[in-house]
Design a protein around this motif. Sequence first.
Motif, mmCIF file in Angstrom:
data_model
loop_
_atom_site.group_PDB
_atom_site.id
_atom_site.type_symbol
_atom_site.label_atom_id
_atom_site.label_comp_id
_atom_site.label_asym_id
_atom_site.label_seq_id
_atom_site.Cartn_x
_atom_site.Cartn_y
_atom_site.Cartn_z
ATOM 1 N N ARG A 12 38.865 35.374 42.724
ATOM 2 C CA ARG A 12 38.357 34.263 43.534
ATOM 3 C C ARG A 12 37.660 34.854 44.757
ATOM 4 N NH1 ARG A 12 42.733 29.600 44.415
ATOM 5 N NH2 ARG A 12 40.818 28.380 44.691
ATOM 6 N N ASN A 13 36.382 34.548 44.898
ATOM 7 C CA ASN A 13 35.636 34.979 46.083
ATOM 8 C C ASN A 13 34.498 33.997 46.333
ATOM 9 O OD1 ASN A 13 33.648 35.716 44.233
ATOM 10 N ND2 ASN A 13 33.580 37.870 44.823
ATOM 11 N N HIS A 14 33.460 34.434 46.972
ATOM 12 C CA HIS A 14 32.345 33.549 47.314
ATOM 13 C C HIS A 14 31.640 33.000 46.086
ATOM 14 C CE1 HIS A 14 30.295 37.356 46.578
ATOM 15 N NE2 HIS A 14 31.024 37.895 47.553
ATOM 16 N N HIS A 15 31.700 33.696 44.966
ATOM 17 C CA HIS A 15 31.082 33.240 43.720
ATOM 18 C C HIS A 15 32.104 32.778 42.680
ATOM 19 C CE1 HIS A 15 27.216 34.926 44.985
ATOM 20 N NE2 HIS A 15 26.674 34.613 43.821
ATOM 21 N N LEU A 16 33.184 33.501 42.550
ATOM 22 C CA LEU A 16 34.073 33.362 41.400
ATOM 23 C C LEU A 16 35.295 32.501 41.677
ATOM 24 C CD1 LEU A 16 34.234 37.059 40.115
ATOM 25 C CD2 LEU A 16 32.875 35.181 39.148
ATOM 26 N N ASP A 17 35.748 31.823 40.629
ATOM 27 C CA ASP A 17 37.071 31.198 40.611
ATOM 28 C C ASP A 17 37.566 31.242 39.174
ATOM 29 O OD1 ASP A 17 39.402 29.797 40.752
ATOM 30 O OD2 ASP A 17 38.536 27.984 41.607
ATOM 31 N N SER A 18 38.306 32.297 38.857
ATOM 32 C CA SER A 18 38.768 32.477 37.480
ATOM 33 C C SER A 18 39.777 31.420 37.051
ATOM 34 C CB SER A 18 39.372 33.873 37.302
ATOM 35 O OG SER A 18 40.507 34.063 38.131
ATOM 36 N N THR A 19 40.380 30.698 38.009
ATOM 37 C CA THR A 19 41.362 29.673 37.646
ATOM 38 C C THR A 19 40.698 28.461 36.999
ATOM 39 O OG1 THR A 19 41.310 28.523 39.800
ATOM 40 C CG2 THR A 19 42.808 30.403 39.578
ATOM 41 N N ARG A 20 39.380 28.363 37.053
ATOM 42 C CA ARG A 20 38.696 27.241 36.397
ATOM 43 C C ARG A 20 39.003 27.188 34.902
ATOM 44 N NH1 ARG A 20 34.357 25.168 39.490
ATOM 45 N NH2 ARG A 20 35.224 24.936 41.589
ATOM 46 N N TRP A 21 39.283 28.339 34.313
ATOM 47 C CA TRP A 21 39.558 28.362 32.879
ATOM 48 C C TRP A 21 40.864 27.658 32.527
ATOM 49 C CZ3 TRP A 21 36.422 29.641 28.941
ATOM 50 C CH2 TRP A 21 35.216 30.266 29.271
ATOM 51 N N ASP A 22 41.755 27.474 33.501
ATOM 52 C CA ASP A 22 43.015 26.783 33.219
ATOM 53 C C ASP A 22 42.792 25.327 32.832
ATOM 54 O OD1 ASP A 22 44.388 29.095 33.828
ATOM 55 O OD2 ASP A 22 44.689 28.548 35.925
#
Length: 306
Positions: A12-22
């Motif tokens: 999770r940073n300025h571009h990413l949010d890997s938790t969206r896949w949940d």
Amino acid sequence: MSLLPERTRTYRNHHLDSTRWDAFTPRPGDIVIATSYKAGTTWTQAIVANLLFPDQSFPAPVWQISPWLDMRLHQPDELFPMLEAQTHRRFLKSHLPLNGLRYLPELKYIFVSRDGRDVFMSLWNHYTNYTDEAFERFNDSPGRIGAELPRAPADIHELWESWCTRGWFDWETEGWPFWSHLSLTQSWWEHRALPNILTLHYADMKADTAGTIRRVADFIGIDLTPARLESVVAAVSFNAMRNSGETYAPRGGATWKGGTKTFMNKGTNGRWRDVFSPTELALYDAACDRTLSPDCRAWLENGGAV
């Protein structure tokens, strides 16, 4: 490796949010185009789109129907209903390492990578041409975790040194101020033998575009006649895509000064040879030594069958 991938990191940073896949509800046969940045993402999306929709009968611009799921700026209350409403075969985009992705055996994954030095040259053009509005979106939109995305330095050599020697996340040692291209590639490389992962290299795609299209078609179960193959090859050429940039480029090119012509800049390899000194290139060598296995590095620099 025989073991299935496991998610061990959260990005999770300025571009990413890997938790969206949940929150993602998969369908058998969904396709995930998983790449590092500037490694052939949009090109691969175009190939898949033209295979799924003959004669470019896309229901909407490709960048809209094939969203970047782990891009944190996409609003979940708009993104997921849109995906649920799609009746065609779905194809999504991800820029996550496999150790940060919710791996699903029923999905098809197309992983694409590229020599890191070529990635950097394309990234320089990408990063230095962000609009002021783009920086506002990345840094000021609610939900950002961690520091702001800084403005690009004026000197390419300054960014090169940081990109080769600093990581954005604590567990990375290069890739700043985005995320690690090398560790992302290594994470997918370790699982390249899985039957639902197709591994492609940007240089091979350029050298034999028709062969790449055939491989993708076989992988996702699309029958190709010679005429259909010829049509797809023409549709995904650099010039054809550049002339249809609003169809393919993220947000129709609105993120960059100069729009789609800036986003689809050159598509060439090897430009770094005339830019960096041997001392500077040694920084990249050290980053590879820290992060890549020897076989992964050989493939990343040369391409070829895996």
